[in-house]
Design an enzyme around this catalytic site. Structure first.
Site, short mmCIF file in Angstrom:
data_model
loop_
_atom_site.label_atom_id
_atom_site.label_comp_id
_atom_site.label_asym_id
_atom_site.label_seq_id
_atom_site.Cartn_x
_atom_site.Cartn_y
_atom_site.Cartn_z
N GLN A 240 -6.91 11.47 0.79
CA GLN A 240 -6.25 12.25 1.85
C GLN A 240 -6.10 11.27 2.81
O GLN A 240 -6.90 10.57 3.11
CB GLN A 240 -6.88 13.42 1.91
CG GLN A 240 -8.11 13.55 2.21
CD GLN A 240 -8.94 14.72 1.77
OE1 GLN A 240 -8.46 15.64 1.71
NE2 GLN A 240 -10.47 14.68 1.69
N HIS B 54 -18.14 29.06 8.86
CA HIS B 54 -19.57 28.41 8.10
C HIS B 54 -20.46 29.61 8.04
O HIS B 54 -21.01 29.66 7.04
CB HIS B 54 -19.73 27.26 8.70
CG HIS B 54 -19.07 25.96 8.42
ND1 HIS B 54 -18.52 25.22 9.49
CD2 HIS B 54 -18.45 25.54 7.24
CE1 HIS B 54 -17.77 24.38 8.93
NE2 HIS B 54 -17.64 24.52 7.66
N ASP C 157 -17.89 18.30 4.85
CA ASP C 157 -18.30 18.06 6.38
C ASP C 157 -19.72 18.56 6.92
O ASP C 157 -20.32 18.12 7.73
CB ASP C 157 -17.22 18.85 7.21
CG ASP C 157 -17.16 20.34 6.76
OD1 ASP C 157 -18.21 21.17 6.94
OD2 ASP C 157 -16.21 20.70 6.04
N GLU D 142 -18.64 17.05 -3.65
CA GLU D 142 -17.33 16.84 -2.59
C GLU D 142 -16.77 15.71 -3.43
O GLU D 142 -17.58 14.60 -3.64
CB GLU D 142 -18.08 16.55 -1.66
CG GLU D 142 -17.01 15.83 -0.50
CD GLU D 142 -15.93 16.49 -0.04
OE1 GLU D 142 -16.04 17.48 0.47
OE2 GLU D 142 -14.79 15.82 -0.42
N ASP E 273 -15.79 15.46 -8.88
CA ASP E 273 -14.94 16.73 -8.91
C ASP E 273 -15.84 17.94 -9.63
O ASP E 273 -16.57 17.66 -10.28
CB ASP E 273 -13.76 16.49 -10.16
CG ASP E 273 -12.90 17.70 -10.41
OD1 ASP E 273 -12.00 18.32 -9.60
OD2 ASP E 273 -13.16 18.30 -11.49
N ASP F 93 -15.95 25.87 -0.71
CA ASP F 93 -15.48 25.55 0.89
C ASP F 93 -14.60 24.54 0.96
O ASP F 93 -14.85 23.34 0.99
CB ASP F 93 -16.80 25.15 1.43
CG ASP F 93 -16.50 24.64 2.92
OD1 ASP F 93 -15.38 24.78 3.58
OD2 ASP F 93 -17.35 23.96 3.48
N ASP G 265 -6.89 23.79 1.80
CA ASP G 265 -5.74 24.79 1.30
C ASP G 265 -5.23 24.46 -0.16
O ASP G 265 -5.53 23.28 -0.60
CB ASP G 265 -4.69 24.79 2.38
CG ASP G 265 -5.17 25.24 3.76
OD1 ASP G 265 -5.62 26.46 3.52
OD2 ASP G 265 -5.18 24.34 4.45
N1 SPD Z 1 -5.94 26.19 6.64
C1 SPD Z 1 -7.09 25.46 6.94
C2 SPD Z 1 -8.24 25.86 6.04
C3 SPD Z 1 -9.33 25.03 6.02
C4 SPD Z 1 -10.39 25.32 4.95
N2 SPD Z 1 -11.46 24.28 4.84
C5 SPD Z 1 -12.35 24.28 6.06
C6 SPD Z 1 -13.16 23.57 5.60
C7 SPD Z 1 -14.62 23.55 6.56
N3 SPD Z 1 -15.77 23.39 6.05
#
Ligand code: SPD
Length: 277
Positions: free
Chosen positions: A32, A63, A87, A107, A138, A156, A159
């Site tokens: 990405q 969070h 993150d 992750e 994965d 977590d 989208d």
């Molecule tokens: N549309 C934004 C959605 C973000 C979801 N992921 C957030 C990651 C935070 N750890």
């Protein structure tokens, strides 16, 4: 004040923007386009493929809510899996529980971990905690290999676009529930009631087939589309089990007992959707 705006268009019919002071980092990773920007109001922000993932100022709602609702429902979780979450924001909250012996973070993108460690110091470098196990891979295969293993699972994720789309599928939910230990609970990033109604309804239907007490809940996050985001709680145990569990050591900035209960109250149009009326 300069005039650089980060305008996000997750949906083709809706845009929102935040004012940016400067770009701190950007890199095309194998997965990405990653940016870290310093914003005028929200502190540093992590942006993936043009979509805001978190900001220093308002990530606590996301969070704390994705983490504590299932963790408190379980009571004394020992093994926790975070799908995505590179993150470290959810991991920081998970590690507040003295009962946690192992927190596995699955992750796909190592760069998310590396940049977050550098630019989001308030997360307290949870990847250096000896209870953390980071797997850069994965999650599907890992879930398949670990049935009945986790007291809590957090999905977590970004989208449901591109590589993340599978993380919102019936198959993912089936594998996730299978990876829960008896009495376990999961919470998943589950999008926005106004914009993602059909998807949420499909996920809820799937969660109802798999568990006895799924429920949708919501948190206010001003930098997300519509000003907030929802989560699917997925468990055989009702979420209300968590209402009387003491909070872990450390400070909450979003969750309190009133917010915990209110988060599950759905506006009428959406309650009807979820009830299939
Ligand atoms: N549309 C934004 C959605 C973000 C979801 N992921 C957030 C990651 C935070 N750890």
């Amino acid at each position: 004040m300069n005039n650089i705006w980060l305008t996000e268009e997750l949906h083709p019919y809706y845009r929102k923007g935040i004012r940016v002071k400067r770009v701190l980092a950007e890199e095309q990773t194998p997965y990405q386009f990653l940016q870290v920007v310093e914003t005028e109001f929200f502190g540093n922000a992590l942006v993936l493929d043009g979509i805001i993932q978190l900001t220093e100022a308002d990530n606590m709602g996301y969070h704390e809510m994705i983490t504590h609702v299932p963790m408190l429902a379980v009571g004394n979780p020992r093994r926790v899996l975070i799908v995505g979450g590179g993150d470290g924001g959810s991991l920081q909250q998970v590690l507040r529980y003295p009962s946690v012996e192992e927190a596995v973070v699955c992750e796909l993108d190592q760069k998310v971990v590396d940049y977050s460690r550098q630019y989001f110091p308030a997360f307290g470098d949870p990847f250096s905690d000896p209870r953390t196990r980071l797997l850069v891979r994965d999650a599907f295969g890992y879930l398949e290999e670990n049935p009945g293993s986790f007291d809590v699972i957090l999905s977590d994720t970004t989208d449901p676009i591109g590589m993340a789309e599978r993380l919102f599928s019936d198959e993912f939910y089936r594998l996730m529930v299978r990876a829960l230990a008896p009495g376990g609970a999961a919470a998943t990033q589950c999008e926005q009631p106004y914009f993602d109604t059909a998807l949420i309804r499909q996920i809820y239907a799937s969660a109802r087939q798999l568990t006895r007490h799924p429920a949708y809940y919501y948190a206010q996050i001003p930098t997300y589309p519509g000003g907030g985001i929802g989560f699917m709680y997925v468990s055989d145990r009702p979420w209300e089990d968590g209402l009387n569990t003491p909070y872990p050591p450390g400070v909450n900035n979003y969750l309190n007992p009133q917010v915990h209960r209110a988060a599950f109250a759905l506006p009428e149009f959406f309650r009807r959707v979820m009830a299939g009326e």
